[in-house]
Design a protein around this motif. Structure first.
Motif, PDB file in Angstrom:
ATOM      1  N   ARG A 216     -21.394  10.280 -10.921  1.00 40.23           N
ATOM      2  CA  ARG A 216     -20.225   9.557 -11.456  1.00 40.23           C
ATOM      3  C   ARG A 216     -20.302   9.426 -12.967  1.00 40.23           C
ATOM      4  O   ARG A 216     -19.328   9.616 -13.673  1.00 40.23           O
ATOM      5  N   PRO A 309     -10.255   9.260  -5.771  1.00 37.68           N
ATOM      6  CA  PRO A 309     -11.177   8.705  -6.776  1.00 37.68           C
ATOM      7  C   PRO A 309     -11.246   9.562  -8.036  1.00 37.68           C
ATOM      8  O   PRO A 309     -11.099  10.786  -7.962  1.00 37.68           O
ATOM      9  N   GLY A 310     -11.465   8.898  -9.167  1.00 41.38           N
ATOM     10  CA  GLY A 310     -11.588   9.604 -10.454  1.00 41.38           C
ATOM     11  C   GLY A 310     -12.577  10.770 -10.397  1.00 41.38           C
ATOM     12  O   GLY A 310     -12.268  11.866 -10.875  1.00 41.38           O
ATOM     13  N   PRO A 311     -13.777  10.562  -9.816  1.00 42.37           N
ATOM     14  CA  PRO A 311     -14.744  11.671  -9.760  1.00 42.37           C
ATOM     15  C   PRO A 311     -14.351  12.747  -8.750  1.00 42.37           C
ATOM     16  O   PRO A 311     -15.095  13.708  -8.534  1.00 42.37           O
ATOM     17  N   GLN A 351      -5.749   6.406   3.641  1.00 37.39           N
ATOM     18  CA  GLN A 351      -6.562   7.405   2.926  1.00 37.39           C
ATOM     19  C   GLN A 351      -7.272   8.301   3.936  1.00 37.39           C
ATOM     20  O   GLN A 351      -7.828   7.806   4.912  1.00 37.39           O
ATOM     21  N   LYS A 422     -15.166  -0.294   7.397  1.00 36.41           N
ATOM     22  CA  LYS A 422     -15.756  -0.922   6.203  1.00 36.41           C
ATOM     23  C   LYS A 422     -15.585  -2.428   6.327  1.00 36.41           C
ATOM     24  O   LYS A 422     -14.437  -2.862   6.427  1.00 36.41           O
ATOM     25  N   ILE A 427     -15.674   3.333   2.218  1.00 28.88           N
ATOM     26  CA  ILE A 427     -14.684   4.372   2.519  1.00 28.88           C
ATOM     27  C   ILE A 427     -15.248   5.737   2.126  1.00 28.88           C
ATOM     28  O   ILE A 427     -15.285   6.665   2.922  1.00 28.88           O
ATOM     29  N   GLU A 428     -15.718   5.850   0.901  1.00 29.29           N
ATOM     30  CA  GLU A 428     -16.348   7.096   0.457  1.00 29.29           C
ATOM     31  C   GLU A 428     -17.789   7.131   0.973  1.00 29.29           C
ATOM     32  O   GLU A 428     -18.355   6.098   1.332  1.00 29.29           O
TER      33      GLU A 428
HETATM   34  P1  XMP Z   1     -15.366   2.524  -1.228  1.00 27.84           P
HETATM   35  O1  XMP Z   1     -16.082   3.812  -1.025  1.00 27.84           O
HETATM   36  O2  XMP Z   1     -16.019   1.648  -2.257  1.00 27.84           O
HETATM   37  O3  XMP Z   1     -13.936   2.914  -1.818  1.00 27.84           O
HETATM   38  O4  XMP Z   1     -15.109   1.773   0.051  1.00 27.84           O
HETATM   39  C1  XMP Z   1     -12.879   2.019  -2.018  1.00 27.84           C
HETATM   40  C2  XMP Z   1     -11.759   2.779  -2.707  1.00 27.84           C
HETATM   41  O5  XMP Z   1     -12.142   3.133  -4.029  1.00 27.84           O
HETATM   42  C3  XMP Z   1     -12.100   4.534  -4.208  1.00 27.84           C
HETATM   43  N1  XMP Z   1     -13.269   4.913  -5.013  1.00 27.84           N
HETATM   44  C4  XMP Z   1     -13.205   5.278  -6.308  1.00 27.84           C
HETATM   45  N2  XMP Z   1     -12.163   5.392  -7.147  1.00 27.84           N
HETATM   46  N3  XMP Z   1     -13.640   6.059  -8.863  1.00 27.84           N
HETATM   47  C5  XMP Z   1     -12.390   5.809  -8.416  1.00 27.84           C
HETATM   48  O6  XMP Z   1     -11.445   5.948  -9.204  1.00 27.84           O
HETATM   49  C6  XMP Z   1     -14.745   5.968  -8.082  1.00 27.84           C
HETATM   50  O7  XMP Z   1     -15.862   6.214  -8.525  1.00 27.84           O
HETATM   51  C7  XMP Z   1     -14.497   5.545  -6.734  1.00 27.84           C
HETATM   52  N4  XMP Z   1     -15.324   5.330  -5.674  1.00 27.84           N
HETATM   53  C8  XMP Z   1     -14.543   4.936  -4.641  1.00 27.84           C
HETATM   54  C9  XMP Z   1     -12.141   5.116  -2.809  1.00 27.84           C
HETATM   55  O8  XMP Z   1     -11.536   6.405  -2.765  1.00 27.84           O
HETATM   56  C10 XMP Z   1     -11.399   4.079  -2.015  1.00 27.84           C
HETATM   57  O9  XMP Z   1      -9.995   4.258  -2.119  1.00 27.84           O
END
Ligand code: XMP
Length: 430
Positions: A216, A309-311, A351, A422, A427-428
């Protein structure tokens, strides 16, 4: 300004946005402001028809009760209070007013007109942007996400070629994503678009890097670097356009609310590249941003797309990224999205995407043992991404997706469906 406005003063309520939404849903524009707003500041907001003193559980900050300036009561602007006992308003509510009560205030007492709509919003913003920018130039990082796309379309309408959009393809975009940005903005909207294919550069930096946070960091800092290099090539830029939206600002904390997260923007640019900001969506909620995009004529796939997500695919190609695994991920994700669109699941599920772990599993192809990648499907529903439940996808649909992926992506030997909500999972995967 073409729109009447009701101002909500934050006196420690946790429901400022609920009230703002309630009023906007009646067709009247509303904004949330700090409790200590002055008559001069109020005067600068045009067309204020009424004020709501919105009290609540965070009314005491550092041992002191927050109050509005007494002079506000003498301005002749109609006022009500909610859960703010010391107000001198004619009408005081101890809890949120009902819809009828709110309508009576907004329309009968304040005489507001229901003129909050996207046509008027766009007309106002075009005027405001032109006033702010004059004949100067604006730079915008256009990722192709909802917010940056809508800002781009709005800025193109307001200032045309005075805007330069920079689209950085980090090589971790979904299938056809960068191509669509070029098609819509470069061709259809005839924008000044700088397209940078930085795939080799990003994948080079990421080679052998398996740690998710490290990945990231590399993607984020490399993005800033590429953007900065492009910005330096351009002459006479004075403004930076940004897709900041209302929740970003509210989540940064008001004077009484705790900071949820700091306001994200294209931070990290060096001192000598600091621009004044143009943030025309800063007062819009997400669904209003989408409505604005539709009104500006952007394609539905762009305006209603799922969060990404940005990455990008970088955090779905697990561990150290390799080009062949990235390809398997991109192709399987495209098939998943196609099948979701065919079955209408794209409108139902919040998503959905595929993930490719960094190992191979045994398979059989052409009567021979062969090692292939495993594709994991994830499909979740959520309100705020803090918790999420899985979508119960029909088995026929899943089996069809599996058949297509294994037939069309030869490097894949298995497809799995992930069923963890979750929490416990995020999510990711990384
Ligand atoms: P997680 O994996 O934390 O994801 O349950 C929650 C939401 O955030 C998004 N996500 C990101 N978005 N940069 C982003 O812009 C990131 O590094 C990043 N990591 C997770 C993910 O797609 C989900 O919608």
């Amino acid at each position: 300004m073409k729109q009447d406005m009701i101002v909500i003063l934050d006196l420690g309520s946790t429901e400022n946005t609920v009230v703002a939404r309630q009023i906007r849903d009646m067709g009247v524009y509303s904004e949330i402001h700090p409790h200590d707003i002055t008559p001069e500041e109020l005067g600068k907001l045009e067309n204020v028809k009424g004020i709501i003193l919105n009290g609540g559980e965070n009314r005491v900050v550092d041992g002191e009760e927050v109050v509005v300036l007494d002079v506000l009561y003498d301005l002749g602007i109609p006022m009500i209070s909610i859960d703010y006992p010391q107000s001198k308003c004619e009408k005081q509510f101890s809890a949120l007013p009902t819809e009828e009560e709110m309508k009576a205030f907004v329309f009968d007492v304040c005489k507001s007109e229901a003129n909050w709509n996207m046509k008027n919003f766009i007309a106002d913003q075009v005027e405001i942007i032109r006033r702010q920018v004059g004949d100067k130039k604006v730079l915008l990082a256009l990722s192709g996400g909802v917010d940056s796309s809508v800002v781009a379309a709005l800025l193109i309408k307001a200032i045309g070629k005075q805007l330069t959009c920079v689209h950085v393809n980090h090589g971790l975009m979904r299938k056809n994503e960068s191509e669509n940005v070029v098609e819509v903005f470069g061709k259809q909207l005839d924008a000044n678009l700088v397209y940078v294919d930085a795939t080799d550069r990003f994948l080079g930096k990421l080679e052998g890097v398996a740690d998710p946070e490290e990945k990231r960091k590399i993607i984020g800092s490399e993005f800033i670097r590429v953007f900065e290099e492009e910005a330096r090539k351009l002459e006479g830029i004075e403004f930076l356009g940004q897709g900041t939206i209302y929740p970003d600002i509210i989540e940064s904390g008001t004077k009484t609310a705790k900071v949820v997260k700091s306001h994200h923007n294209v931070g990290g640019l060096p001192e000598d590249l600091q621009f004044a900001l143009v943030e025309p969506l800063a007062q819009l909620f997400k669904d209003e941003v989408r409505a604005c995009g539709v009104e500006l004529g952007l394609p539905a796939e762009m305006v209603y797309r799922q969060p990404f997500p940005g990455p990008g695919l970088g955090v779905r190609c697990l561990g150290a990224i390799t080009r062949d695994r990235l390809e398997a991920l991109r192709e399987s994700d495209a098939i998943l999205r196609e099948e979701f669109a065919k079955t209408g699941l794209d409108k139902k599920v919040w998503q959905y995407f595929t993930v490719v772990p960094d190992f191979k599993a045994v398979g059989v192809r052409n009567h021979e043992r062969s090692m292939g990648y495993m594709v994991v499907i994830r499909a979740v529903n959520t309100i705020d991404a803090m918790t999420a439940s899985i979508e119960r996808i029909d088995y026929d649909i899943l089996e069809n997706i599996c058949a297509r992926i294994t037939a069309e992506v030869p490097s894949v030997s298995r497809v799995c469906y992930e069923i963890t909500p979750k929490p416990v999972a995020t999510i990711e995967f990384e």
